[in-house]
Design an enzyme around this catalytic site. Structure first.
Site, short mmCIF file in Angstrom:
data_model
loop_
_atom_site.label_atom_id
_atom_site.label_comp_id
_atom_site.label_asym_id
_atom_site.label_seq_id
_atom_site.Cartn_x
_atom_site.Cartn_y
_atom_site.Cartn_z
N CYS A 1 0.67 -0.88 -0.37
CA CYS A 1 -0.23 0.05 -0.38
C CYS A 1 0.52 1.13 -0.41
CB CYS A 1 -0.46 -0.12 1.07
SG CYS A 1 -1.85 1.48 1.23
N CYS B 1 -1.56 3.65 -6.13
CA CYS B 1 -1.65 3.18 -5.72
C CYS B 1 -1.87 1.41 -5.71
CB CYS B 1 -3.53 3.54 -5.40
SG CYS B 1 -4.51 3.08 -4.30
#
Ligand code: DGL
Length: 295
Positions: free
Chosen positions: A90, A203
């Site tokens: 992440c 992302c």
């Protein structure tokens, strides 16, 4: 069992090859895009994906809460999963929590950060775009990467929670509103006067949408860059450093874990398991094991 039997069974246990284990953490479906890259590069590895859906989306959490959450998750999961290494799959969490994790725990941590450096190498127009969460866009870490690798390249960023939500929706139905996708992409592309010819998917949710994003942009040829492959290579490097065997039979099972109570995550767990059954293209897991963690 007599003593001789005991001895034989001890020897058998000792000589069994260890399968390395990697824990892949994200707020949600981003763990799948990274796990896919790892499973394609490393044949002999057990992967546990943890989707922290109780705290989703990470892009809206304060830095303090996000760092504390990552530390709590690893404190809770490490004794259960016993990973050889942890991938913080992440960008939003890695750009703020890696130091705290490395200071507190002994195992190696691999973080996912925006792939600015490879994008700069690829651009011909001299303008690159970055799609990320609003939090990643604002992070000093991201600015530092730009300062370090993109001094002669123009970098335009767009932070989009909508694309994160859309990626989760894609897991559920594979049928998403492409007008939102087009709108979000255009918000990025129109920031630059020069044509943006490389877009960084900063992302880990966004590689799930890469093909759909490309379909929305038929009039120019954008190259899409993400960190997945580099992360898998880093994981392979670390397993080598730890002297763990990475070549051999492919793991048959994939473990998916979710934060939240059993009732609250049941639907999500089903959706992820169905999606994962076909997503891991080059190798289909024979079993996908789902756990809920009330954390
Ligand atoms: N997948 C995450 C990332 O790479 C975060 C998405 C979110 O929960 O906001 O940034």
């Amino acid at each position: 069992m007599n003593n001789a039997d005991l001895l034989i069974s001890n020897i058998a246990v000792k000589s069994m090859p260890t399968t390395p284990k990697i824990l892949v953490l994200d707020s949600g479906a981003g763990c799948l895009s990274i796990a896919k890259e790892i499973s394609q590069l490393i044949s002999h590895v057990d992967i546990t994906c943890f989707a922290d859906i109780a705290m989703f989306p990470y892009g809206t959490l304060s830095d303090e809460i996000l760092v504390a959450r990552q530390v709590n998750l690893v404190s809770y999961l490490a004794p259960i999963v016993k990973p050889d290494l942890v991938v913080v799959a992440c960008n939003t969490a890695s750009t703020v929590a890696l130091d705290a994790l490395r200071n507190k725990f002994d195992m190696p941590f691999i973080g996912v950060v925006p792939a600015i450096k490879p994008a700069v190498k690829l651009t011909r127009s001299g303008a690159i775009g970055v799609l990320a969460t609003p939090a990643t866009v604002k992070r000093p870490y991201t600015q530092q990467l730009i300062g370090e690798f993109a001094d002669k390249t123009e970098v335009f960023m767009h932070g989009s929670n909508k694309l994160v939500l859309l990626s989760e929706q894609y897991i559920v139905s594979r049928n998403i509103d492409s007008s939102i996708l087009k709108h979000e992409l255009n918000l990025l592309l129109k920031k630059s006067v020069k044509p943006i010819d490389v877009v960084v998917l900063a992302c880990t949710h966004f590689p799930l949408l890469q093909q759909l994003l490309a379909n929305e942009n038929t009039d120019s040829s954008i190259q899409w860059v993400d960190s997945g492959r580099a992360i898998a290579q880093r994981a392979q490097f670390w397993l080598g450093e730890l002297k763990l065997p990475t070549a051999g039979e492919h793991a048959k099972k994939l473990e998916l874990r979710f934060s939240g109570t059993k009732q609250s995550v049941l639907a999500a767990a089903n959706n992820y398991a169905n999606f994962a059954a076909t997503y891991f293209a080059r190798h289909q897991y024979k079993s996908i094991i789902v756990h809920t963690d009330d954390i």
